[in-house]
Write an enzyme that holds these catalytic residues in place. Structure first.
Site, PDB file in Angstrom:
ATOM      1  N   LYS A  10       0.839  -1.231   0.107  1.00 21.33           N
ATOM      2  CA  LYS A  10       0.147   0.027  -0.010  1.00 21.33           C
ATOM      3  C   LYS A  10       0.746   1.151   0.025  1.00 21.33           C
ATOM      4  O   LYS A  10       1.923   1.166   0.157  1.00 21.33           O
ATOM      5  CB  LYS A  10      -1.069  -0.009   1.267  1.00 21.33           C
ATOM      6  CG  LYS A  10      -1.946  -1.434   1.193  1.00 21.33           C
ATOM      7  CD  LYS A  10      -2.984  -1.294   2.257  1.00 21.33           C
ATOM      8  CE  LYS A  10      -4.067  -2.215   2.349  1.00 21.33           C
ATOM      9  NZ  LYS A  10      -5.118  -2.108   3.376  1.00 21.33           N
ATOM     10  N   TYR A  50     -12.362  -1.130  -3.612  1.00 23.53           N
ATOM     11  CA  TYR A  50     -12.973  -1.583  -2.227  1.00 23.53           C
ATOM     12  C   TYR A  50     -14.412  -1.309  -2.272  1.00 23.53           C
ATOM     13  O   TYR A  50     -14.975  -0.873  -1.290  1.00 23.53           O
ATOM     14  CB  TYR A  50     -12.196  -0.648  -1.397  1.00 23.53           C
ATOM     15  CG  TYR A  50     -10.807  -1.320  -0.974  1.00 23.53           C
ATOM     16  CD1 TYR A  50     -10.546  -2.226  -0.168  1.00 23.53           C
ATOM     17  CD2 TYR A  50      -9.593  -0.357  -1.299  1.00 23.53           C
ATOM     18  CE1 TYR A  50      -9.489  -2.804   0.477  1.00 23.53           C
ATOM     19  CE2 TYR A  50      -8.420  -0.984  -1.138  1.00 23.53           C
ATOM     20  CZ  TYR A  50      -8.337  -2.108  -0.104  1.00 23.53           C
ATOM     21  OH  TYR A  50      -7.240  -2.771   0.333  1.00 23.53           O
ATOM     22  N   PHE A  58     -15.497   4.133   7.161  1.00 18.29           N
ATOM     23  CA  PHE A  58     -14.084   4.484   6.918  1.00 18.29           C
ATOM     24  C   PHE A  58     -13.710   4.547   5.054  1.00 18.29           C
ATOM     25  O   PHE A  58     -12.640   4.768   5.027  1.00 18.29           O
ATOM     26  CB  PHE A  58     -13.047   3.535   7.501  1.00 18.29           C
ATOM     27  CG  PHE A  58     -13.349   2.104   7.214  1.00 18.29           C
ATOM     28  CD1 PHE A  58     -12.968   1.280   6.004  1.00 18.29           C
ATOM     29  CD2 PHE A  58     -14.029   1.267   8.054  1.00 18.29           C
ATOM     30  CE1 PHE A  58     -13.340   0.174   5.827  1.00 18.29           C
ATOM     31  CE2 PHE A  58     -14.269  -0.180   7.646  1.00 18.29           C
ATOM     32  CZ  PHE A  58     -13.852  -0.554   6.542  1.00 18.29           C
ATOM     33  N   ARG A  86      -2.508 -14.510   4.553  1.00 16.16           N
ATOM     34  CA  ARG A  86      -3.203 -13.749   5.478  1.00 16.16           C
ATOM     35  C   ARG A  86      -2.555 -14.121   6.892  1.00 16.16           C
ATOM     36  O   ARG A  86      -2.470 -13.022   7.828  1.00 16.16           O
ATOM     37  CB  ARG A  86      -4.775 -13.925   5.644  1.00 16.16           C
ATOM     38  CG  ARG A  86      -5.285 -13.474   4.494  1.00 16.16           C
ATOM     39  CD  ARG A  86      -6.879 -12.943   4.301  1.00 16.16           C
ATOM     40  NE  ARG A  86      -7.293 -12.275   5.550  1.00 16.16           N
ATOM     41  CZ  ARG A  86      -7.760 -10.853   5.297  1.00 16.16           C
ATOM     42  NH1 ARG A  86      -7.657 -10.227   4.027  1.00 16.16           N
ATOM     43  NH2 ARG A  86      -8.219 -10.245   6.269  1.00 16.16           N
ATOM     44  N   THR A  92      -5.791  -7.075  10.544  1.00 17.32           N
ATOM     45  CA  THR A  92      -5.780  -5.641   9.911  1.00 17.32           C
ATOM     46  C   THR A  92      -5.347  -4.695  10.702  1.00 17.32           C
ATOM     47  O   THR A  92      -4.702  -3.647  10.064  1.00 17.32           O
ATOM     48  CB  THR A  92      -7.332  -5.486  10.045  1.00 17.32           C
ATOM     49  OG1 THR A  92      -8.086  -6.642   9.053  1.00 17.32           O
ATOM     50  CG2 THR A  92      -7.968  -4.355   8.953  1.00 17.32           C
ATOM     51  N   ARG A 103       2.259  -6.818   8.897  1.00 21.67           N
ATOM     52  CA  ARG A 103       1.581  -5.443   9.334  1.00 21.67           C
ATOM     53  C   ARG A 103       2.146  -5.191  10.796  1.00 21.67           C
ATOM     54  O   ARG A 103       2.352  -3.940  11.294  1.00 21.67           O
ATOM     55  CB  ARG A 103       0.091  -5.888   9.626  1.00 21.67           C
ATOM     56  CG  ARG A 103      -0.533  -5.509   8.098  1.00 21.67           C
ATOM     57  CD  ARG A 103      -2.064  -6.008   8.221  1.00 21.67           C
ATOM     58  NE  ARG A 103      -2.759  -5.600   6.985  1.00 21.67           N
ATOM     59  CZ  ARG A 103      -4.024  -6.324   6.427  1.00 21.67           C
ATOM     60  NH1 ARG A 103      -4.498  -7.033   7.384  1.00 21.67           N
ATOM     61  NH2 ARG A 103      -4.233  -6.005   5.453  1.00 21.67           N
ATOM     62  N   ASN A 113      -2.221   0.135   6.741  1.00 16.41           N
ATOM     63  CA  ASN A 113      -1.710  -0.935   7.179  1.00 16.41           C
ATOM     64  C   ASN A 113      -0.835  -2.005   6.366  1.00 16.41           C
ATOM     65  O   ASN A 113      -0.698  -3.115   6.176  1.00 16.41           O
ATOM     66  CB  ASN A 113      -2.827  -1.897   7.750  1.00 16.41           C
ATOM     67  CG  ASN A 113      -4.053  -2.325   6.815  1.00 16.41           C
ATOM     68  OD1 ASN A 113      -3.799  -1.940   5.432  1.00 16.41           O
ATOM     69  ND2 ASN A 113      -4.878  -2.771   7.055  1.00 16.41           N
ATOM     70  N   HIS A 116      -2.230  -5.449   1.352  1.00 12.95           N
ATOM     71  CA  HIS A 116      -3.501  -6.074   1.257  1.00 12.95           C
ATOM     72  C   HIS A 116      -3.238  -7.518   0.925  1.00 12.95           C
ATOM     73  O   HIS A 116      -2.418  -7.969   0.274  1.00 12.95           O
ATOM     74  CB  HIS A 116      -4.328  -5.180  -0.200  1.00 12.95           C
ATOM     75  CG  HIS A 116      -5.413  -6.130  -0.451  1.00 12.95           C
ATOM     76  ND1 HIS A 116      -6.869  -6.196   0.052  1.00 12.95           N
ATOM     77  CD2 HIS A 116      -5.586  -7.112  -1.529  1.00 12.95           C
ATOM     78  CE1 HIS A 116      -7.462  -6.875  -0.581  1.00 12.95           C
ATOM     79  NE2 HIS A 116      -6.734  -7.693  -1.622  1.00 12.95           N
ATOM     80  N   GLU A 127      -9.590 -10.000  -8.096  1.00 18.13           N
ATOM     81  CA  GLU A 127      -8.567  -8.782  -7.776  1.00 18.13           C
ATOM     82  C   GLU A 127      -7.404  -9.009  -8.518  1.00 18.13           C
ATOM     83  O   GLU A 127      -6.819  -7.753  -9.372  1.00 18.13           O
ATOM     84  CB  GLU A 127      -8.132  -8.898  -6.304  1.00 18.13           C
ATOM     85  CG  GLU A 127      -9.490  -8.410  -5.607  1.00 18.13           C
ATOM     86  CD  GLU A 127      -9.123  -8.709  -3.935  1.00 18.13           C
ATOM     87  OE1 GLU A 127      -9.955  -8.347  -2.991  1.00 18.13           O
ATOM     88  OE2 GLU A 127      -7.880  -9.232  -3.492  1.00 18.13           O
TER      89      GLU A 127
HETATM   90  P1  ATP Z   1      -7.412  -5.834   2.996  1.00 18.22           P
HETATM   91  O1  ATP Z   1      -8.608  -6.075   2.475  1.00 18.22           O
HETATM   92  O2  ATP Z   1      -6.789  -4.401   2.909  1.00 18.22           O
HETATM   93  O3  ATP Z   1      -6.262  -6.831   2.654  1.00 18.22           O
HETATM   94  P2  ATP Z   1      -8.551  -6.703   5.571  1.00 18.22           P
HETATM   95  O4  ATP Z   1      -8.957  -7.704   4.663  1.00 18.22           O
HETATM   96  O5  ATP Z   1      -7.579  -7.143   6.750  1.00 18.22           O
HETATM   97  O6  ATP Z   1      -7.601  -5.534   4.638  1.00 18.22           O
HETATM   98  P3  ATP Z   1     -10.940  -5.345   5.484  1.00 18.22           P
HETATM   99  O7  ATP Z   1     -11.993  -5.466   6.744  1.00 18.22           O
HETATM  100  O8  ATP Z   1     -11.159  -5.937   4.268  1.00 18.22           O
HETATM  101  O9  ATP Z   1      -9.595  -5.555   6.184  1.00 18.22           O
HETATM  102  O10 ATP Z   1     -10.489  -3.723   5.264  1.00 18.22           O
HETATM  103  C1  ATP Z   1     -10.006  -3.123   4.078  1.00 18.22           C
HETATM  104  C2  ATP Z   1      -9.233  -2.264   4.564  1.00 18.22           C
HETATM  105  O11 ATP Z   1     -10.025  -0.927   5.044  1.00 18.22           O
HETATM  106  C3  ATP Z   1      -8.382  -2.299   5.678  1.00 18.22           C
HETATM  107  O12 ATP Z   1      -7.000  -2.938   5.403  1.00 18.22           O
HETATM  108  C4  ATP Z   1      -8.005  -0.828   6.157  1.00 18.22           C
HETATM  109  O13 ATP Z   1      -7.155  -0.495   5.363  1.00 18.22           O
HETATM  110  C5  ATP Z   1      -9.191  -0.206   5.994  1.00 18.22           C
HETATM  111  N1  ATP Z   1      -9.943  -0.193   7.454  1.00 18.22           N
HETATM  112  C6  ATP Z   1     -10.491  -1.310   7.789  1.00 18.22           C
HETATM  113  N2  ATP Z   1     -11.331  -1.000   8.961  1.00 18.22           N
HETATM  114  C7  ATP Z   1     -10.929   0.142   9.177  1.00 18.22           C
HETATM  115  C8  ATP Z   1     -11.129   1.211  10.070  1.00 18.22           C
HETATM  116  N3  ATP Z   1     -12.152   0.585  11.327  1.00 18.22           N
HETATM  117  N4  ATP Z   1     -10.806   2.156  10.255  1.00 18.22           N
HETATM  118  C9  ATP Z   1     -10.013   2.735   9.179  1.00 18.22           C
HETATM  119  N5  ATP Z   1      -9.795   1.756   7.991  1.00 18.22           N
HETATM  120  C10 ATP Z   1     -10.184   0.694   8.182  1.00 18.22           C
HETATM  121 MG    MG Z   2      -9.938  -7.097   3.008  1.00 16.40          MG
END
Ligand code: ATP
Ligand code: MG
Length: 138
Positions: A10, A50, A58, A86, A92, A103, A113, A116, A127
């Site tokens: 990212k 997304y 968010f 993962r 996350t 992370r 973070n 992805h 994706e």
């Molecule tokens: P990613 O999809 O990026 O791999 P993830 O699967 O661990 O991450 P998701 O629930 O899919 O988490 O959320 C997608 C992204 O949105 C997160 O990686 C983070 O950058 C952002 N995000 C998620 N929760 C929050 C939050 N509470 N506040 C701010 N940003 C958030």
């Molecule tokens: Mg995700």
């Protein structure tokens, strides 16, 4: 099919100069890179990627952040790739990520973070195809 996942390094990790260190960890964990490019998402493209989170509070912040600078997109191959990747990236929220995960080492907040990782085999294909033509997937 189930041996591939999709990742992005990212904009925060790119800015912090961590791209090489993260790719090194990905290789050391036994993933083979079968597609890779450095690029930058427009706001529109980040929003599309997304879209599943469009209703979340968010979402706007996420789209702004993901379009704020260059990313490195890649397709990775390993047995049980989605789940294994993962595990390698960790939770996350970096405060909850296990020691030694990407992370834990490189993320600064739940929003910024570092990486992805796809959450299912189906999404890994969707994706990967979002960024790479079939000719670019080796
Ligand atoms: P990613 O999809 O990026 O791999 P993830 O699967 O661990 O991450 P998701 O629930 O899919 O988490 O959320 C997608 C992204 O949105 C997160 O990686 C983070 O950058 C952002 N995000 C998620 N929760 C929050 C939050 N509470 N506040 C701010 N940003 C958030
Ligand atoms: Mg995700």
């Amino acid at each position: 099919m189930s041996n591939r996942t999709f990742t992005m390094i990212k904009p925060d990790a790119t800015r912090n100069g961590n791209t090489g260190a993260i790719l090194q960890m990905i290789n050391a964990a036994g993933f083979r890179i079968v597609a890779m490019k450095m690029t930058r998402l427009s706001k529109e493209k980040a929003g599309e990627f997304y879209a599943v989170h469009a209703a979340r509070p968010f979402y706007g912040e996420l789209v702004d952040f993901m379009s704020s600078g260059p990313i490195t997109a890649a397709i990775l191959e390993k047995d049980n790739a989605v789940e294994e990747f993962r595990k390698l990236i960790g939770a996350t929220n970096p405060a909850e990520a296990a020691d030694g995960t990407i992370r834990k080492l490189f993320a600064t907040s739940i929003g910024e973070n570092a990486v992805h990782g796809s959450d299912s085999n189906e999404n890994a294909v969707i994706e990967g195809d979002f960024f790479f033509s079939k000719l670019e997937q080796f």
